[in-house]
Design a protein around this motif. Structure first.
Motif, PDB file in Angstrom:
ATOM      1  N   GLU A 175       6.237  -6.721   0.939  1.00 28.57           N
ATOM      2  CA  GLU A 175       5.983  -7.010   2.346  1.00 28.57           C
ATOM      3  C   GLU A 175       7.186  -7.637   3.028  1.00 28.57           C
ATOM      4  O   GLU A 175       7.498  -7.312   4.181  1.00 28.57           O
ATOM      5  CB  GLU A 175       4.745  -7.903   2.499  1.00 28.57           C
ATOM      6  CG  GLU A 175       3.454  -7.243   2.070  1.00 28.57           C
ATOM      7  CD  GLU A 175       3.151  -5.943   2.809  1.00 28.57           C
ATOM      8  OE1 GLU A 175       3.458  -5.853   4.017  1.00 28.57           O
ATOM      9  OE2 GLU A 175       2.610  -5.008   2.191  1.00 28.57           O
ATOM     10  N   GLN A 182      -0.121   2.109  -4.630  1.00 28.98           N
ATOM     11  CA  GLN A 182      -0.216   0.950  -3.743  1.00 28.98           C
ATOM     12  C   GLN A 182       0.992   0.864  -2.816  1.00 28.98           C
ATOM     13  O   GLN A 182       0.862   0.607  -1.615  1.00 28.98           O
ATOM     14  CB  GLN A 182      -0.323  -0.322  -4.580  1.00 28.98           C
ATOM     15  CG  GLN A 182      -0.484  -1.595  -3.764  1.00 28.98           C
ATOM     16  CD  GLN A 182      -0.577  -2.833  -4.646  1.00 28.98           C
ATOM     17  OE1 GLN A 182      -0.674  -2.742  -5.874  1.00 28.98           O
ATOM     18  NE2 GLN A 182      -0.530  -4.004  -4.025  1.00 28.98           N
ATOM     19  N   LYS A 188       3.064   3.350  -1.984  1.00 24.07           N
ATOM     20  CA  LYS A 188       3.059   4.495  -1.059  1.00 24.07           C
ATOM     21  C   LYS A 188       2.083   4.242   0.095  1.00 24.07           C
ATOM     22  O   LYS A 188       2.387   4.569   1.258  1.00 24.07           O
ATOM     23  CB  LYS A 188       2.654   5.762  -1.816  1.00 24.07           C
ATOM     24  CG  LYS A 188       2.671   7.039  -0.964  1.00 24.07           C
ATOM     25  CD  LYS A 188       4.080   7.358  -0.491  1.00 24.07           C
ATOM     26  CE  LYS A 188       4.201   8.789   0.024  1.00 24.07           C
ATOM     27  NZ  LYS A 188       3.406   9.065   1.234  1.00 24.07           N
ATOM     28  N   LYS A 189       0.943   3.655  -0.196  1.00 19.94           N
ATOM     29  CA  LYS A 189      -0.044   3.362   0.844  1.00 19.94           C
ATOM     30  C   LYS A 189       0.527   2.409   1.880  1.00 19.94           C
ATOM     31  O   LYS A 189       0.392   2.631   3.083  1.00 19.94           O
ATOM     32  CB  LYS A 189      -1.297   2.762   0.206  1.00 19.94           C
ATOM     33  CG  LYS A 189      -2.430   2.437   1.179  1.00 19.94           C
ATOM     34  CD  LYS A 189      -3.663   1.987   0.423  1.00 19.94           C
ATOM     35  CE  LYS A 189      -4.843   1.732   1.357  1.00 19.94           C
ATOM     36  NZ  LYS A 189      -4.632   0.536   2.203  1.00 19.94           N
ATOM     37  N   ARG A 190       1.209   1.356   1.423  1.00 20.95           N
ATOM     38  CA  ARG A 190       1.781   0.387   2.363  1.00 20.95           C
ATOM     39  C   ARG A 190       2.933   1.000   3.149  1.00 20.95           C
ATOM     40  O   ARG A 190       3.094   0.718   4.356  1.00 20.95           O
ATOM     41  CB  ARG A 190       2.249  -0.871   1.609  1.00 20.95           C
ATOM     42  CG  ARG A 190       1.125  -1.728   1.103  1.00 20.95           C
ATOM     43  CD  ARG A 190       0.221  -2.185   2.250  1.00 20.95           C
ATOM     44  NE  ARG A 190       0.891  -3.119   3.159  1.00 20.95           N
ATOM     45  CZ  ARG A 190       0.668  -3.184   4.459  1.00 20.95           C
ATOM     46  NH1 ARG A 190      -0.181  -2.357   5.042  1.00 20.95           N
ATOM     47  NH2 ARG A 190       1.296  -4.071   5.212  1.00 20.95           N
ATOM     48  N   ASP A 220       3.252   4.122   4.009  1.00 26.55           N
ATOM     49  CA  ASP A 220       2.649   5.003   5.011  1.00 26.55           C
ATOM     50  C   ASP A 220       2.028   4.196   6.153  1.00 26.55           C
ATOM     51  O   ASP A 220       2.197   4.547   7.334  1.00 26.55           O
ATOM     52  CB  ASP A 220       1.582   5.885   4.365  1.00 26.55           C
ATOM     53  CG  ASP A 220       2.160   6.935   3.429  1.00 26.55           C
ATOM     54  OD1 ASP A 220       3.384   7.184   3.503  1.00 26.55           O
ATOM     55  OD2 ASP A 220       1.395   7.499   2.632  1.00 26.55           O
ATOM     56  N   GLU A 221       1.346   3.124   5.795  1.00 23.98           N
ATOM     57  CA  GLU A 221       0.688   2.309   6.814  1.00 23.98           C
ATOM     58  C   GLU A 221       1.697   1.679   7.777  1.00 23.98           C
ATOM     59  O   GLU A 221       1.403   1.521   8.973  1.00 23.98           O
ATOM     60  CB  GLU A 221      -0.143   1.215   6.148  1.00 23.98           C
ATOM     61  CG  GLU A 221      -1.396   1.728   5.457  1.00 23.98           C
ATOM     62  CD  GLU A 221      -2.099   0.667   4.624  1.00 23.98           C
ATOM     63  OE1 GLU A 221      -3.247   0.903   4.221  1.00 23.98           O
ATOM     64  OE2 GLU A 221      -1.486  -0.402   4.364  1.00 23.98           O
ATOM     65  N   ARG A 222       2.874   1.365   7.262  1.00 22.47           N
ATOM     66  CA  ARG A 222       3.871   0.685   8.096  1.00 22.47           C
ATOM     67  C   ARG A 222       4.961   1.615   8.620  1.00 22.47           C
ATOM     68  O   ARG A 222       5.915   1.163   9.255  1.00 22.47           O
ATOM     69  CB  ARG A 222       4.475  -0.492   7.320  1.00 22.47           C
ATOM     70  CG  ARG A 222       3.428  -1.535   6.950  1.00 22.47           C
ATOM     71  CD  ARG A 222       4.042  -2.837   6.514  1.00 22.47           C
ATOM     72  NE  ARG A 222       4.933  -3.413   7.513  1.00 22.47           N
ATOM     73  CZ  ARG A 222       5.511  -4.604   7.410  1.00 22.47           C
ATOM     74  NH1 ARG A 222       5.240  -5.371   6.351  1.00 22.47           N
ATOM     75  NH2 ARG A 222       6.327  -5.060   8.330  1.00 22.47           N
ATOM     76  N   GLY A 223       4.820   2.907   8.355  1.00 20.45           N
ATOM     77  CA  GLY A 223       5.743   3.881   8.934  1.00 20.45           C
ATOM     78  C   GLY A 223       7.086   3.989   8.257  1.00 20.45           C
ATOM     79  O   GLY A 223       8.079   4.352   8.907  1.00 20.45           O
TER      80      GLY A 223
END
Length: 275
Positions: free
Chosen positions: A16, A50, A52-54, A56-59
């Motif tokens: 993060e 996990q 990859k998901k973050r 994608d979520e944050r562009g």
């Protein structure tokens, strides 16, 4: 237009914080080398999902898998390394990364690199043939103390493998640390093969890494040449500015931002657009 990317693990092991700092400087690509203190090749499938998901979520997107493939001694057993190489290919697919960064094997201290030419080329050809079969795109990075540490031996590898699936990642600071002037001596040899740029600078002699444009890496000449060439690929920040680097080259958030600002200054000087 040039696309900026970088080794976000130099900011922090924490995903993060990596994404926060990259977003704060307007960079939406990452060269994925490490997360949570783990090398990218050691991430579990669950951790990959996990991350990859973050992303994608944050562009965010991945510009390259910053793998350590080829960063072993030329005398080490190669077969286990091939297994890790296939993992790198799996990860490039999982993260939709267009490139995989590799190296060309450390030469034993005190030995002549030429003595290991045949084994290095054999290994590099094996990696390249697998990449061809799997549709992967490899980038050979010039690195101090490996076979391909100077322009002539990088060219030797690229010509011997003779494949569009193996191209060059051009690292000016690494050339400087080998006593090679990047644009004067190495780039003229490698220009047709250079598809990716690593941005860090260094001082000739001491090898000390400094922000882009403050050393002997001929970064201004590089940016000028890439502009003339119409280069529209990636520029990947690998600052290495910390005095106390970890294995992953930790710089920290503030020094990473310093490195970004130095590069953007060079791009503005040469009127080069980026995203």
């Amino acid at each position: 237009m040039i696309t900026l990317t970088g080794f976000a693990d130099e900011i922090s092991p924490d995903l993060e914080l990596q994404l926060d700092v990259m977003a704060s400087v307007g960079i939406s690509h990452i060269e994925l080398r490490g997360v949570w203190g783990k090398n990218v090749l050691d991430l579990s499938d669950e951790e990959v999902a996990q991350i990859k998901k973050r992303l994608d979520e944050r562009g965010f997107r991945i510009s390259s898998i910053g793998s350590p493939i080829g960063k072993i001694s030329v005398t080490d057993d190669f077969e286990p390394h091939l297994i890790r190489f296939r993992r790198a290919i799996e990860l490039s697919r999982a993260f939709e990364a267009p490139y995989i960064r590799i190296f060309s094997f450390f030469i034993p201290e005190g030995h002549d690199a030429g003595d290991y030419r045949e084994v290095v080329l054999d290994r590099m050809k094996q990696l390249t043939r697998i990449a061809e079969q799997e549709g992967a795109q490899l980038l050979h990075e010039n690195e101090k103390d490996i076979y391909g540490d100077v322009g002539e031996r990088c060219l030797d590898i690229l010509q011997a493998c003779d494949s569009p699936h193996l191209r060059g990642a051009f690292d000016p600071a690494n050339f400087v640390q080998c006593g090679v002037r990047p644009m004067t001596e190495a780039y003229p040899l490698l220009a047709p093969y250079v598809d990716y740029i690593h941005i860090k600078d260094a001082m000739m002699g001491s090898g000390k890494v400094v922000p882009a444009g403050e050393g002997d890496g001929e970064l201004r000449e590089l940016v000028r040449e890439l502009k003339q060439r119409g280069y529209a690929g990636f520029m990947s920040l690998e600052p290495h500015l910390s005095a106390a680097e970890t294995f992953q080259g930790y710089s920290g958030p503030e020094l990473f931002v310093t490195a970004v600002e130095a590069l953007k200054k060079l791009l503005v000087e040469q009127d080069v657009a980026w995203n």
